[in-house]
Design a protein around this motif. Structure first.
Motif, PDB file in Angstrom:
ATOM      1  N   CYS A 191       0.861  -1.189   0.000  1.00  0.00           N
ATOM      2  CA  CYS A 191       0.000   0.000   0.000  1.00  0.00           C
ATOM      3  C   CYS A 191       0.894   1.234   0.000  1.00  0.00           C
ATOM      4  CB  CYS A 191      -0.878  -0.017   1.238  1.00  0.00           C
ATOM      5  SG  CYS A 191      -1.895   1.460   1.445  1.00  0.00           S
ATOM      6  N   HIS A 192       0.523   2.254  -0.767  1.00  0.00           N
ATOM      7  CA  HIS A 192       1.340   3.459  -0.813  1.00  0.00           C
ATOM      8  C   HIS A 192       1.154   4.340   0.423  1.00  0.00           C
ATOM      9  CE1 HIS A 192      -2.488   4.851  -2.496  1.00  0.00           C
ATOM     10  NE2 HIS A 192      -2.141   6.057  -2.090  1.00  0.00           N
ATOM     11  N   ARG A 193       0.087   4.085   1.204  1.00  0.00           N
ATOM     12  CA  ARG A 193      -0.154   4.884   2.412  1.00  0.00           C
ATOM     13  C   ARG A 193       0.494   4.288   3.654  1.00  0.00           C
ATOM     14  NH1 ARG A 193      -6.351   5.184   2.305  1.00  0.00           N
ATOM     15  NH2 ARG A 193      -6.275   4.325   0.235  1.00  0.00           N
ATOM     16  N   CYS A 194       0.278   2.954   3.872  1.00  0.00           N
ATOM     17  CA  CYS A 194       0.755   2.357   5.122  1.00  0.00           C
ATOM     18  C   CYS A 194       1.879   1.347   4.924  1.00  0.00           C
ATOM     19  CB  CYS A 194      -0.396   1.699   5.868  1.00  0.00           C
ATOM     20  SG  CYS A 194      -1.063   0.228   5.051  1.00  0.00           S
ATOM     21  N   GLY A 195       2.106   0.883   3.694  1.00  0.00           N
ATOM     22  CA  GLY A 195       3.191  -0.054   3.435  1.00  0.00           C
ATOM     23  C   GLY A 195       2.828  -1.519   3.622  1.00  0.00           C
ATOM     24  N   VAL A 231     -14.115  -1.202   1.336  1.00  0.00           N
ATOM     25  CA  VAL A 231     -15.318  -0.559   1.877  1.00  0.00           C
ATOM     26  C   VAL A 231     -15.763   0.515   0.900  1.00  0.00           C
ATOM     27  CG1 VAL A 231     -16.265   0.780   3.793  1.00  0.00           C
ATOM     28  CG2 VAL A 231     -14.546  -0.985   4.241  1.00  0.00           C
ATOM     29  N   ASP A 232     -16.988   0.396   0.428  1.00  0.00           N
ATOM     30  CA  ASP A 232     -17.559   1.372  -0.507  1.00  0.00           C
ATOM     31  C   ASP A 232     -16.652   1.590  -1.729  1.00  0.00           C
ATOM     32  OD1 ASP A 232     -19.775   1.738   1.124  1.00  0.00           O
ATOM     33  OD2 ASP A 232     -18.791   3.346   2.261  1.00  0.00           O
ATOM     34  N   GLY A 233     -16.069   0.551  -2.226  1.00  0.00           N
ATOM     35  CA  GLY A 233     -15.264   0.616  -3.428  1.00  0.00           C
ATOM     36  C   GLY A 233     -13.860   1.155  -3.240  1.00  0.00           C
ATOM     37  N   GLU A 234     -13.426   1.346  -1.999  1.00  0.00           N
ATOM     38  CA  GLU A 234     -12.060   1.807  -1.791  1.00  0.00           C
ATOM     39  C   GLU A 234     -11.411   0.975  -0.683  1.00  0.00           C
ATOM     40  OE1 GLU A 234     -11.403   5.808   0.895  1.00  0.00           O
ATOM     41  OE2 GLU A 234     -12.663   5.972  -0.845  1.00  0.00           O
ATOM     42  N   LEU A 235     -10.103   0.804  -0.795  1.00  0.00           N
ATOM     43  CA  LEU A 235      -9.376  -0.009   0.178  1.00  0.00           C
ATOM     44  C   LEU A 235      -9.123   0.788   1.456  1.00  0.00           C
ATOM     45  CD1 LEU A 235      -6.690  -1.765  -2.037  1.00  0.00           C
ATOM     46  CD2 LEU A 235      -8.700  -2.792  -1.003  1.00  0.00           C
ATOM     47  N   ARG A 236      -9.361   0.135   2.593  1.00  0.00           N
ATOM     48  CA  ARG A 236      -9.098   0.743   3.887  1.00  0.00           C
ATOM     49  C   ARG A 236      -7.913   0.052   4.523  1.00  0.00           C
ATOM     50  NH1 ARG A 236     -12.961   4.862   5.230  1.00  0.00           N
ATOM     51  NH2 ARG A 236     -14.260   4.807   3.379  1.00  0.00           N
ATOM     52  N   CYS A 237      -6.987   0.824   5.052  1.00  0.00           N
ATOM     53  CA  CYS A 237      -5.793   0.262   5.689  1.00  0.00           C
ATOM     54  C   CYS A 237      -6.178  -0.507   6.951  1.00  0.00           C
ATOM     55  CB  CYS A 237      -4.800   1.363   6.039  1.00  0.00           C
ATOM     56  SG  CYS A 237      -4.110   2.204   4.598  1.00  0.00           S
ATOM     57  N   PRO A 238      -5.437  -1.581   7.256  1.00  0.00           N
ATOM     58  CA  PRO A 238      -5.759  -2.388   8.443  1.00  0.00           C
ATOM     59  C   PRO A 238      -5.417  -1.646   9.740  1.00  0.00           C
ATOM     60  CG  PRO A 238      -3.812  -3.273   7.344  1.00  0.00           C
ATOM     61  CD  PRO A 238      -4.328  -2.135   6.515  1.00  0.00           C
TER      62      PRO A 238
END
Length: 64
Positions: free
Chosen positions: A44-48, A57-64
């Motif tokens: 993931c480019h946000r959390c790695g 969720v709602d068509g977008e990935l949520r970080c764990p």
């Protein structure tokens, strides 16, 4: 001793079955076969973390 002459490129491409087959064979010979098997997923480019660990969720990935 006479040097061996290569066939013309057009002939080699035709004998391989077309440009795509010739190019693919040449590329595999130079770079090697594809890497298959278990490996790390795309990070993931946000959390790695691996994208496989995320929740959709709602068509977008949520970080764990």
């Amino acid at each position: 001793m006479t040097p061996r002459r290569r066939k013309p490129l057009r002939t080699r491409i035709r004998e391989a079955g077309g440009f795509y087959q010739w190019f693919n064979g040449t590329l595999i010979r130079l770079a090697g076969p594809a890497q298959l098997g278990e490996g790390r997923g795309t990070p993931c480019h946000r959390c790695g973390a691996d994208k496989a660990d995320h929740v959709l969720v709602d068509g977008e990935l949520r970080c764990p």
